[in-house]
Motif scaffolding. Sequence first.
Motif, mmCIF file in Angstrom:
data_model
loop_
_atom_site.group_PDB
_atom_site.id
_atom_site.type_symbol
_atom_site.label_atom_id
_atom_site.label_comp_id
_atom_site.label_asym_id
_atom_site.label_seq_id
_atom_site.Cartn_x
_atom_site.Cartn_y
_atom_site.Cartn_z
ATOM 1 N N MET A 1 -7.721 -86.451 42.897
ATOM 2 C CA MET A 1 -7.193 -85.228 43.497
ATOM 3 C C MET A 1 -6.434 -85.558 44.773
ATOM 4 N N ASP A 2 -5.416 -84.751 45.082
ATOM 5 C CA ASP A 2 -4.660 -84.986 46.302
ATOM 6 C C ASP A 2 -4.895 -83.862 47.300
ATOM 7 N N ALA A 3 -4.185 -83.930 48.425
ATOM 8 C CA ALA A 3 -4.380 -82.960 49.507
ATOM 9 C C ALA A 3 -4.051 -81.539 49.077
ATOM 10 N N ILE A 4 -3.197 -81.379 48.089
ATOM 11 C CA ILE A 4 -2.791 -80.037 47.671
ATOM 12 C C ILE A 4 -3.791 -79.421 46.700
ATOM 13 N N THR A 5 -4.502 -80.206 45.947
ATOM 14 C CA THR A 5 -5.434 -79.645 44.969
ATOM 15 C C THR A 5 -6.885 -79.708 45.427
ATOM 16 N N ARG A 11 -14.952 -72.951 53.932
ATOM 17 C CA ARG A 11 -15.166 -71.586 54.434
ATOM 18 C C ARG A 11 -14.463 -70.518 53.601
ATOM 19 N N PHE A 12 -13.404 -70.894 52.946
ATOM 20 C CA PHE A 12 -12.633 -69.951 52.132
ATOM 21 C C PHE A 12 -12.347 -70.585 50.781
ATOM 22 N N PRO A 13 -12.414 -69.805 49.706
ATOM 23 C CA PRO A 13 -12.072 -70.364 48.398
ATOM 24 C C PRO A 13 -10.622 -70.847 48.371
ATOM 25 N N PHE A 14 -10.396 -71.923 47.662
ATOM 26 C CA PHE A 14 -9.060 -72.511 47.522
ATOM 27 C C PHE A 14 -8.178 -71.554 46.735
ATOM 28 N N VAL A 15 -6.971 -71.316 47.221
ATOM 29 C CA VAL A 15 -6.030 -70.412 46.560
ATOM 30 C C VAL A 15 -5.129 -71.227 45.637
ATOM 31 N N LYS A 16 -4.972 -70.726 44.418
ATOM 32 C CA LYS A 16 -4.036 -71.310 43.464
ATOM 33 C C LYS A 16 -2.901 -70.315 43.256
ATOM 34 N N ARG A 17 -1.724 -70.822 43.047
ATOM 35 C CA ARG A 17 -0.552 -69.961 42.880
ATOM 36 C C ARG A 17 -0.778 -68.917 41.787
ATOM 37 N N GLU A 18 -1.366 -69.348 40.685
ATOM 38 C CA GLU A 18 -1.539 -68.434 39.552
ATOM 39 C C GLU A 18 -2.520 -67.299 39.836
ATOM 40 N N ASP A 19 -3.288 -67.407 40.904
ATOM 41 C CA ASP A 19 -4.221 -66.344 41.276
ATOM 42 C C ASP A 19 -3.554 -65.217 42.065
ATOM 43 N N LEU A 20 -2.306 -65.431 42.474
ATOM 44 C CA LEU A 20 -1.599 -64.469 43.317
ATOM 45 C C LEU A 20 -0.791 -63.484 42.484
ATOM 46 N N PHE A 44 -2.371 -73.348 55.600
ATOM 47 C CA PHE A 44 -1.449 -72.481 54.870
ATOM 48 C C PHE A 44 -2.067 -72.018 53.552
ATOM 49 N N ASN A 45 -2.890 -72.840 52.926
ATOM 50 C CA ASN A 45 -3.585 -72.389 51.726
ATOM 51 C C ASN A 45 -4.525 -71.237 52.074
ATOM 52 N N VAL A 46 -5.261 -71.372 53.165
ATOM 53 C CA VAL A 46 -6.168 -70.293 53.578
ATOM 54 C C VAL A 46 -5.367 -69.029 53.885
#
Length: 192
Positions: A1-5, A11-20, A44-46
């Motif tokens: 896994m990399d820094a983006i995934t 503290r906050f669930p990871f946001v995925k583009r497809e969830d938006l 920025f993900n948070v």
Amino acid sequence: MDAITTPATDRFPFVKREDLDGEGQAIWDKRCKAVNSTGLGGHFNVMMRSPKLCQAVSELEGYFRFDSSHSKHDREFITIVVLRKAAARYAWARHEKQAIRDGVPAEVVELIRNQAPLADLPMAYRLMTEFARTVTFATAELPRDLFDRVLQEKGERWTLDAIALIGHYSLVATTIHGFGVRAREEVDGRTF
């Protein structure tokens, strides 16, 4: 896994583009394009949990990248001074590399990393360092003498932009600390 995934915070669930929703995906895409990335990590993900917040912060950052009076060199140098004073390791890891790419000597970056006294810095970096350290998380008015020295050496627009840039990266540091975003040595490299 990399820094983006890989989440950099628990503290906050990871946001995925497809969830938006559609609007959120458009904001995600615009941010990714602005930073030449395929995904969003860290603070920025948070912030994508509130896409309009992410958009507003991204637009302010865009001003500093493309429309401010600062050279890339000055912008990145001021940024690392703020991030070091604020102990924002996650952002430091990214901006340290960018500062060097934009012409800040690696030896000067090391001095900032180690919080060297002003007298140890090359003369060309002393005023910017003193200014950024003084304004970062200031609890009192900027001393007039320091303001006047920066204004005289750098000019009005540069000074105005520098104060706002310091405020922006103070906001970045605050969100990193508040969101619990951590630098990970295996992903981000050495910080301080």
